[in-house]
Design a protein around this motif. Structure first.
Motif, PDB file in Angstrom:
ATOM      1  N   THR A 135     -31.922   9.093  11.267  1.00 11.87           N
ATOM      2  CA  THR A 135     -32.670   9.455  10.075  1.00 11.87           C
ATOM      3  C   THR A 135     -34.085   9.272  10.213  1.00 11.87           C
ATOM      4  OG1 THR A 135     -30.680   8.701   8.924  1.00 11.87           O
ATOM      5  CG2 THR A 135     -32.411   8.903   7.593  1.00 11.87           C
ATOM      6  N   ALA A 136     -34.505   8.074  10.730  1.00 10.36           N
ATOM      7  CA  ALA A 136     -35.859   7.740  10.983  1.00 10.36           C
ATOM      8  C   ALA A 136     -36.814   9.076  11.648  1.00 10.36           C
ATOM      9  CB  ALA A 136     -36.136   6.370  11.668  1.00 10.36           C
ATOM     10  N   ARG A 137     -36.070   9.560  12.767  1.00  7.43           N
ATOM     11  CA  ARG A 137     -36.443  10.696  13.549  1.00  7.43           C
ATOM     12  C   ARG A 137     -36.845  11.701  12.555  1.00  7.43           C
ATOM     13  NH1 ARG A 137     -32.971  10.916  17.810  1.00  7.43           N
ATOM     14  NH2 ARG A 137     -34.311   9.497  18.841  1.00  7.43           N
ATOM     15  N   LEU A 144     -42.663  11.754   6.618  1.00  9.72           N
ATOM     16  CA  LEU A 144     -42.375  10.454   5.986  1.00  9.72           C
ATOM     17  C   LEU A 144     -42.468   9.267   6.636  1.00  9.72           C
ATOM     18  CD1 LEU A 144     -39.329  11.584   4.010  1.00  9.72           C
ATOM     19  CD2 LEU A 144     -41.658  11.431   3.229  1.00  9.72           C
ATOM     20  N   VAL A 145     -42.674   8.046   6.276  1.00 13.75           N
ATOM     21  CA  VAL A 145     -42.711   6.728   6.871  1.00 13.75           C
ATOM     22  C   VAL A 145     -41.485   6.073   6.966  1.00 13.75           C
ATOM     23  CG1 VAL A 145     -45.188   6.548   6.545  1.00 13.75           C
ATOM     24  CG2 VAL A 145     -43.630   5.451   4.898  1.00 13.75           C
ATOM     25  N   ASN A 146     -40.978   5.124   7.794  1.00 15.94           N
ATOM     26  CA  ASN A 146     -39.851   4.594   8.023  1.00 15.94           C
ATOM     27  C   ASN A 146     -40.101   3.066   7.693  1.00 15.94           C
ATOM     28  OD1 ASN A 146     -38.105   6.882   8.347  1.00 15.94           O
ATOM     29  ND2 ASN A 146     -39.088   6.862  10.226  1.00 15.94           N
ATOM     30  N   GLU A 161     -34.621   1.813  20.909  1.00 19.69           N
ATOM     31  CA  GLU A 161     -34.556   3.345  20.562  1.00 19.69           C
ATOM     32  C   GLU A 161     -35.403   3.254  19.271  1.00 19.69           C
ATOM     33  OE1 GLU A 161     -30.773   4.941  20.963  1.00 19.69           O
ATOM     34  OE2 GLU A 161     -29.896   3.453  22.234  1.00 19.69           O
ATOM     35  N   LEU A 162     -35.782   2.135  18.544  1.00 22.22           N
ATOM     36  CA  LEU A 162     -36.398   2.537  17.097  1.00 22.22           C
ATOM     37  C   LEU A 162     -37.803   2.210  17.179  1.00 22.22           C
ATOM     38  CD1 LEU A 162     -33.890   0.479  15.051  1.00 22.22           C
ATOM     39  CD2 LEU A 162     -33.843   2.854  15.465  1.00 22.22           C
ATOM     40  N   LEU A 163     -38.426   1.717  18.528  1.00 17.05           N
ATOM     41  CA  LEU A 163     -39.819   1.659  18.667  1.00 17.05           C
ATOM     42  C   LEU A 163     -40.477   3.003  18.517  1.00 17.05           C
ATOM     43  CD1 LEU A 163     -39.996  -1.058  21.240  1.00 17.05           C
ATOM     44  CD2 LEU A 163     -40.134  -1.239  18.550  1.00 17.05           C
ATOM     45  N   GLY A 164     -41.671   3.147  17.666  1.00 14.08           N
ATOM     46  CA  GLY A 164     -42.061   4.347  17.316  1.00 14.08           C
ATOM     47  C   GLY A 164     -41.600   5.008  16.304  1.00 14.08           C
TER      48      GLY A 164
END
Length: 280
Positions: A135-137, A144-146, A161-164
């Motif tokens: 979803t963040a990608r 949008l921001v996460n 896997e969530l960094l960035g």
């Protein structure tokens, strides 16, 4: 596989699960020899929140985020403020499917009401980190921001896997002793490692929260040690000291006195530039 069981690699519990069994978090299940996130896209809570409510004091002030949560958590805090979903499994709480594409679409539609992105919150989002990642990608692709609100009990692999992808995070530092985390069913070392990782990630704004519970984690020496450690990473990290109110299995414990919270803030301010009081 361990003795025919699939081992979950998401957090330090390393649940070894027979086919069809769920882990401690109740959100992940063994299927076809692997542990998968059964709660993928299963949303129990959805709200347009001020970003300050996450709480984030120094990230996009005055804006809103579309907050969403599922069910499940890999801790068992007796003071849980969201126990109805955090301690739940798929049969204990109402949920609806919200695919990543639809979550992003709803956030985009809310832009006219000041929405700047998505917040993964309410339960423990990282027990279903795959949904956060996907979803963040898509959210980034939509401009949008996460935001991530987490207990920090996650292994380095899933976190990497969530960094960035995570633009801002608030991580709970629930206490600063191994005994406290043992009581809550977690690992202080794992949480500290998560905070350290995010503190050096130039793409992520980091804030940290401690819910101050009378008689459990309100020793000034403990807050002093926690603040000093945070300052060793970055003295500008905003540190939230939040007032406890009776809830879950601690209904008989009194609320945190505001005077005690203010005194602990003065202790933390010996080390940190930005100490924020919450729930006062």
């Amino acid at each position: 596989m361990a003795d025919g069981r699939a081992v979950c690699g998401v957090c330090p519990h390393a649940c070894a699960l027979a086919e069809g069994r769920r882990g401690i978090c109740r959100a992940r299940i063994a299927r076809d020899g692997a542990v998968v996130d059964e709660n993928y896209g299963r949303v129990t809570s959805l709200a347009l929140d001020p970003v300050e409510k996450k709480p984030l004091a120094r990230f996009r002030p005055g804006s809103h985020v579309l907050s969403l949560g599922s069910y499940g958590c890999n801790l068992r805090c007796p003071f849980c403020q969201n126990a109805s979903i955090a301690c739940a499994g798929p049969d204990d709480v109402a949920w609806r499917d919200l695919p990543p594409e639809r979550a992003v679409e709803l956030a985009v539609q809310a832009a006219g009401r000041g929405c700047v992105g998505l917040a993964f919150t309410y339960n423990e989002p990282l027990v279903g980190y795959e949904y956060v990642r996907d979803t963040a990608r898509l959210a980034h692709e939509a401009g949008l921001v996460n935001v991530l609100v987490s207990n920090g009990m996650v292994n380095p692999g899933p976190l990497s896997e969530l960094l960035g992808l995570v633009d801002a995070a608030n991580i709970d530092l629930k206490g600063y002793t191994p005994a406290f985390y043992e009581m809550a069913g977690g690992s202080l070392d794992a949480v500290k490692r998560t905070i350290e990782t995010l503190a050096v990630d130039a793409t992520c704004h980091l804030e940290v929260t401690t819910l101050v519970i009378p008689g459990l984690n309100d020793d000034p020496a403990e807050i002093d040690e926690a603040a000093a450690w945070l300052a060793s990473l970055d003295p500008t990290i905003p540190y939230h000291l939040t007032r406890f109110f009776p809830c879950h299995r601690m209904l008989d414990r009194p609320p945190t006195p505001v005077s005690a919270l203010r005194e602990l803030a003065r202790v933390a301010q010996r080390h940190l530039d930005d100490v924020v009081l919450g729930n006062c």
